[in-house]
Design a protein around this motif. Sequence first.
Motif, PDB file in Angstrom:
ATOM      1  N   VAL A 172       0.825  -1.207   0.000  1.00 25.37           N
ATOM      2  CA  VAL A 172       0.000   0.000   0.000  1.00 25.37           C
ATOM      3  C   VAL A 172       0.862   1.261   0.000  1.00 25.37           C
ATOM      4  O   VAL A 172       0.426   2.326  -0.443  1.00 25.37           O
TER       5      VAL A 172
ATOM      6  N   THR B 178       0.539   5.405  -1.578  1.00 25.65           N
ATOM      7  CA  THR B 178       0.759   6.689  -0.910  1.00 25.65           C
ATOM      8  C   THR B 178       1.892   7.463  -1.574  1.00 25.65           C
ATOM      9  O   THR B 178       1.857   8.697  -1.652  1.00 25.65           O
TER      10      THR B 178
ATOM     11  N   PHE C   9      -7.270  10.393   0.633  1.00 28.89           N
ATOM     12  CA  PHE C   9      -6.416   9.597   1.529  1.00 28.89           C
ATOM     13  C   PHE C   9      -5.043  10.250   1.748  1.00 28.89           C
ATOM     14  O   PHE C   9      -4.119   9.613   2.275  1.00 28.89           O
ATOM     15  N   LYS C  10      -4.923  11.533   1.390  1.00 32.34           N
ATOM     16  CA  LYS C  10      -3.626  12.198   1.517  1.00 32.34           C
ATOM     17  C   LYS C  10      -3.165  12.320   2.973  1.00 32.34           C
ATOM     18  O   LYS C  10      -1.967  12.427   3.246  1.00 32.34           O
TER      19      LYS C  10
ATOM     20  N   LEU D 298      -3.765   9.988   5.281  1.00 32.88           N
ATOM     21  CA  LEU D 298      -3.655   8.647   5.855  1.00 32.88           C
ATOM     22  C   LEU D 298      -2.259   8.079   5.624  1.00 32.88           C
ATOM     23  O   LEU D 298      -1.671   8.278   4.563  1.00 32.88           O
TER      24      LEU D 298
ATOM     25  N   GLU E 278      -3.133   2.933   7.723  1.00 29.49           N
ATOM     26  CA  GLU E 278      -4.525   3.394   7.759  1.00 29.49           C
ATOM     27  C   GLU E 278      -5.208   3.205   6.403  1.00 29.49           C
ATOM     28  O   GLU E 278      -6.372   2.798   6.334  1.00 29.49           O
ATOM     29  N   LEU E 279      -4.454   3.480   5.336  1.00 30.13           N
ATOM     30  CA  LEU E 279      -5.020   3.317   3.998  1.00 30.13           C
ATOM     31  C   LEU E 279      -5.269   1.838   3.694  1.00 30.13           C
ATOM     32  O   LEU E 279      -6.290   1.487   3.090  1.00 30.13           O
ATOM     33  N   SER E 280      -4.358   0.967   4.119  1.00 26.26           N
ATOM     34  CA  SER E 280      -4.534  -0.468   3.870  1.00 26.26           C
ATOM     35  C   SER E 280      -5.783  -0.981   4.575  1.00 26.26           C
ATOM     36  O   SER E 280      -6.538  -1.791   4.024  1.00 26.26           O
TER      37      SER E 280
ATOM     38  N   MET F 137      -8.436   0.852   5.377  1.00 29.43           N
ATOM     39  CA  MET F 137      -9.600   1.437   4.718  1.00 29.43           C
ATOM     40  C   MET F 137      -9.955   0.670   3.445  1.00 29.43           C
ATOM     41  O   MET F 137     -11.126   0.348   3.198  1.00 29.43           O
ATOM     42  N   LEU F 138      -8.933   0.355   2.644  1.00 25.85           N
ATOM     43  CA  LEU F 138      -9.171  -0.356   1.387  1.00 25.85           C
ATOM     44  C   LEU F 138      -9.654  -1.784   1.637  1.00 25.85           C
ATOM     45  O   LEU F 138     -10.562  -2.275   0.952  1.00 25.85           O
TER      46      LEU F 138
END
Length: 255
Positions: A169, A173, A216-217, A219, A223-225, A227-228
């Motif tokens: 991920v 980013t 997602f800037k 995150l 955190e992004l992983s 969320m996805l």
Amino acid sequence: MGFVRYLWTIFAFLGYMAYAPFFVKGAKKRSGEEKEAYIRFHVGRWGKRAFSLTKCKVKVIGAQNIPLNGAYIIVANHQSMLDIPLIQGYVNPHAGFIAKKELSSFFTIGSFIKVLGGELIDRTNPRNAALAIENIIKKVKNEGQVIALFPEGTRSTDGNVHDFKVGAVKLITKAGMPVLPIAISGTEKSMPKGSVYIKKGYISLSIMPVIDPKDFKNLNAKELSEMLREKISSELLKIKGDEKVEGSKIKRVSL
């Protein structure tokens, strides 16, 4: 009928083995829009035929969400080797994939991956892996390359979406490009992990709306992983629920 489908599987594989070198050679001879059209036609056709020849029925949900232009990163759950032709046949034929370096020794798979803009990674060499990731980011940002990621890192054997690898991920980013989340259901039954035989089945492909980088800037990769994974897991549960409803309707009609 099972034996016939088995023969179709062998036929399709042998057909790829014979055709792949010519495709790679043809792609390397072309550039610009001509190369793009060549790849989209041949790889898109190959992706769909992987399912039609083996009598697998594919249901596509949300095709209108596929971006028509520009670079983006596809993020999907991973259940089977069929996930790759599924994305190439029904989402984007020119999507590049990140694969383990060992595949480079298997006939022309390594050349096939590279001509589509993908990268081969040596998982035992952190420096090599880091350079491959940097190359992918450059292709996405500077060349408009579309990349497909399976952040679970390996195929799921139970049909569920497992934890996403934070390292995968991080590519998202760093690239800062739009993300196209996709949920896949059914490929784990048609071609389970460890099998070379494609069974007749029903496959669902749900293409969700694109996620803009500004969403997602703030995150970090972890955190992004999460969320996805949550987004794709929720969609997968919805797909499976719909499949059960449709299946029960078919049974009632058959009575």
